[in-house]
Design an enzyme around this catalytic site. Structure first.
Site, PDB file in Angstrom:
ATOM      1  N   HIS A  12       0.829  -1.219   0.000  1.00 41.23           N
ATOM      2  CA  HIS A  12       0.000   0.000   0.000  1.00 41.23           C
ATOM      3  C   HIS A  12       0.862   1.268   0.000  1.00 41.23           C
ATOM      4  O   HIS A  12       0.461   2.289   0.547  1.00 41.23           O
ATOM      5  CB  HIS A  12      -0.993  -0.029   1.165  1.00 41.23           C
ATOM      6  CG  HIS A  12      -0.374  -0.082   2.533  1.00 41.23           C
ATOM      7  ND1 HIS A  12      -0.949  -0.739   3.592  1.00 41.23           N
ATOM      8  CD2 HIS A  12       0.774   0.456   3.017  1.00 41.23           C
ATOM      9  CE1 HIS A  12      -0.186  -0.592   4.666  1.00 41.23           C
ATOM     10  NE2 HIS A  12       0.863   0.136   4.340  1.00 41.23           N
ATOM     11  N   HIS A  59      -1.386   4.811   9.695  1.00 44.98           N
ATOM     12  CA  HIS A  59      -0.014   5.298   9.890  1.00 44.98           C
ATOM     13  C   HIS A  59      -0.059   6.622  10.651  1.00 44.98           C
ATOM     14  O   HIS A  59       0.365   7.662  10.146  1.00 44.98           O
ATOM     15  CB  HIS A  59       0.689   5.486   8.550  1.00 44.98           C
ATOM     16  CG  HIS A  59       0.731   4.242   7.694  1.00 44.98           C
ATOM     17  ND1 HIS A  59      -0.357   3.732   7.049  1.00 44.98           N
ATOM     18  CD2 HIS A  59       1.763   3.419   7.386  1.00 44.98           C
ATOM     19  CE1 HIS A  59      -0.007   2.636   6.378  1.00 44.98           C
ATOM     20  NE2 HIS A  59       1.263   2.428   6.563  1.00 44.98           N
ATOM     21  N   HIS A 193      10.479  -3.793   4.142  1.00 40.11           N
ATOM     22  CA  HIS A 193      10.912  -2.388   4.064  1.00 40.11           C
ATOM     23  C   HIS A 193      11.264  -1.855   5.442  1.00 40.11           C
ATOM     24  O   HIS A 193      10.767  -2.308   6.458  1.00 40.11           O
ATOM     25  CB  HIS A 193       9.920  -1.478   3.343  1.00 40.11           C
ATOM     26  CG  HIS A 193       8.539  -1.298   3.922  1.00 40.11           C
ATOM     27  ND1 HIS A 193       7.675  -2.336   4.210  1.00 40.11           N
ATOM     28  CD2 HIS A 193       7.843  -0.167   4.224  1.00 40.11           C
ATOM     29  CE1 HIS A 193       6.524  -1.845   4.650  1.00 40.11           C
ATOM     30  NE2 HIS A 193       6.598  -0.528   4.683  1.00 40.11           N
ATOM     31  N   GLU A 240       4.378  -5.303   8.664  1.00 37.97           N
ATOM     32  CA  GLU A 240       3.064  -5.108   8.030  1.00 37.97           C
ATOM     33  C   GLU A 240       2.550  -6.400   7.394  1.00 37.97           C
ATOM     34  O   GLU A 240       1.346  -6.559   7.194  1.00 37.97           O
ATOM     35  CB  GLU A 240       3.133  -4.001   6.962  1.00 37.97           C
ATOM     36  CG  GLU A 240       3.268  -2.605   7.564  1.00 37.97           C
ATOM     37  CD  GLU A 240       3.128  -1.489   6.524  1.00 37.97           C
ATOM     38  OE1 GLU A 240       2.966  -0.339   6.939  1.00 37.97           O
ATOM     39  OE2 GLU A 240       3.185  -1.752   5.302  1.00 37.97           O
TER      40      GLU A 240
END
Ligand code: DHB
Ligand code: FE
Length: 280
Positions: A12, A59, A193, A240
Site C-alpha cells: 500500500h 499510519h 521495508h 506489516e
C-alpha cells in the site's frame, strides 16, 4: 448466506497513490508497477465484490500514541480519506456496511478475539492505495468496504499466528451472515521495508518471494514466523506482512493463485501482489 469468494493481497505504498493522483502512472519509473495490476483490474470488473473487508494499518493518521487499538473494526456508515502529508487524497469517500461489520464484531468477539469497535475513523493510504490500485479512479468506489485496522506501528504488534487465527474467526463470522453477499477479504502492507535508522532502504527479495510462495501453498508455516525474524529479514516495517496472514486465514487452505506480481522498487520498498480464489 454471505460467501468469501477471493482474497487480494497488495502493498500500500503511499507514493503509488500520489503517482496516480498526479497523473504519473505512465512514467518509466511507475509503469512497471501499474502493469502488474492490469490483470487485477480486468479480473475485478468481472468479479465485483459487494463488500471488501479491508485489513490495513493506520499510519498515525486516525490514531496516535494516545490510542493504539490492536485490532479495530470500522462499523460506521462512511469513512473519509485522511490527511497524510500530501493532504487528503481526492479519492471517493469509503462507504461501509454497518450491519455486516456489527455482525462480524459480535461473532468474532464472542469467538474470543477482542476487537475495538470504531464508529468514526478517517482512512489513510493503507486503505485508499489498494482501492486505487484495484479500481482505478472512479467517481465512487464500486463496493462497500469494512475497514479493519491492525496495530503494526507501535510495539507490540500482534503475532503472525494470532493474525492467522483471527482470519479463521473472520471467515466463520462472514459466512454466518444471513444475506447473499459476495465478500472479498484484502490484506495490505509490506513487503520487506525499513523507513528509518541505519538499515533504512532495506529490501529482501529472497524473503519476499519465499513469503509469496508460502502464502499460496503453506500459510500454516508462515504463521509461525516470530517478530524477530520479520525485523531481521524484512526490516522494521516488514511487520506489516502479518496483515496478509489475517486475510489468508479467512480463505480456504487450498485457495488457488490467480495472479502473482512482484516488482522492485516502488518508493522505499518492493511491491508484492497476489489474488487467491476460494474453491466454489
Ligand atoms: C512506504 C511507506 C509505507 O507506509 C508502506 O507501507 C510502504 C512503503 C514508503 O514510504 O516507501
Ligand atoms: Fe504502510
Amino acid at each position: 448466506m454471505a460467501r468469501i469468494t477471493s482474497g487480494v493481497f497488495t502493498s500500500h505504498v503511499p507514493a503509488i497513490g500520489a503517482a496516480m493522483d498526479l497523473g504519473k502512472t505512465a512514467d518509466p519509473y511507475w509503469q512497471p508497477v501499474f502493469n502488474g495490476y492490469e490483470f487485477s483490474r480486468r479480473w475485478i470488473e468481472n468479479n465485483r465484490p459487494d463488500v471488501v473487508l479491508l485489513v490495513f494499518n493506520d499510519h498515525a493518521s486516525a490514531f496516535s500514541l494516545e490510542m493504539i487499538p490492536t485490532f479495530a473494526i470500522g462499523c460506521a456508515e462512511r469513512f473519509s480519506p485522511a490527511d497524510e502529508g500530501w493532504g487528503p487524497r481526492k479519492v471517493p469517500e469509503v462507504i461501509g456496511h454497518p450491519e455486516l461489520a456489527w455482525h462480524i464484531a459480535q461473532s468474532v468477539i464472542l469467538d474470543e478475539f477482542d476487537l475495538t469497535i470504531i464508529n468514526k475513523m478517517d482512512v489513510d493510504h493503507g486503505l485508499t492505495v489498494p482501492m486505487s490500485l484495484m479500481f482505478g479512479q472512479p467517481q465512487a468506489w464500486p463496493c462497500k468496504v469494512i475497514p479493519f485496522a491492525v496495530n503494526v506501528v507501535q510495539f507490540p504488534p500482534p503475532t503472525g499466528n494470532r493474525c492467522y487465527q483471527l482470519g479463521r474467526a473472520l471467515r466463520r463470522a462472514i459466512e454466518s451472515f444471513d444475506e447473499d453477499l459476495n465478500v472479498q477479504v484484502w490484506g495490505t502492507g509490506g513487503m520487506s521495508h525499513q523507513l528509518q535508522g541505519p538499515r533504512a532502504g532495506l529490501i529482501n527479495q529472497e524473503f519476499d518471494n519465499a513469503f509469496l510462495d508460502r502464502m499460496i501453498s503453506d500459510p500454516d508455516a508462515l504463521a509461525k514466523i516470530p517478530h524477530i525474524d520479520y525485523v531481521r529479514e524484512a526490516g522494521s516495517e516488514g511487520i506489516e506482512l502479518v496483515m496478509w496472514l489475517i486475510a489468508r486465514g479467512a480463505l480456504a487452505p487450498d485457495a488457488k493463485a490467480l495472479h502473482r506480481f512482484y516488482h522492485v522498487p516502488a518508493s522505499n520498498t518492493a511491491v508484492g501482489h497476489l489474488i487467491l480464489d476460494n474453491p466454489r
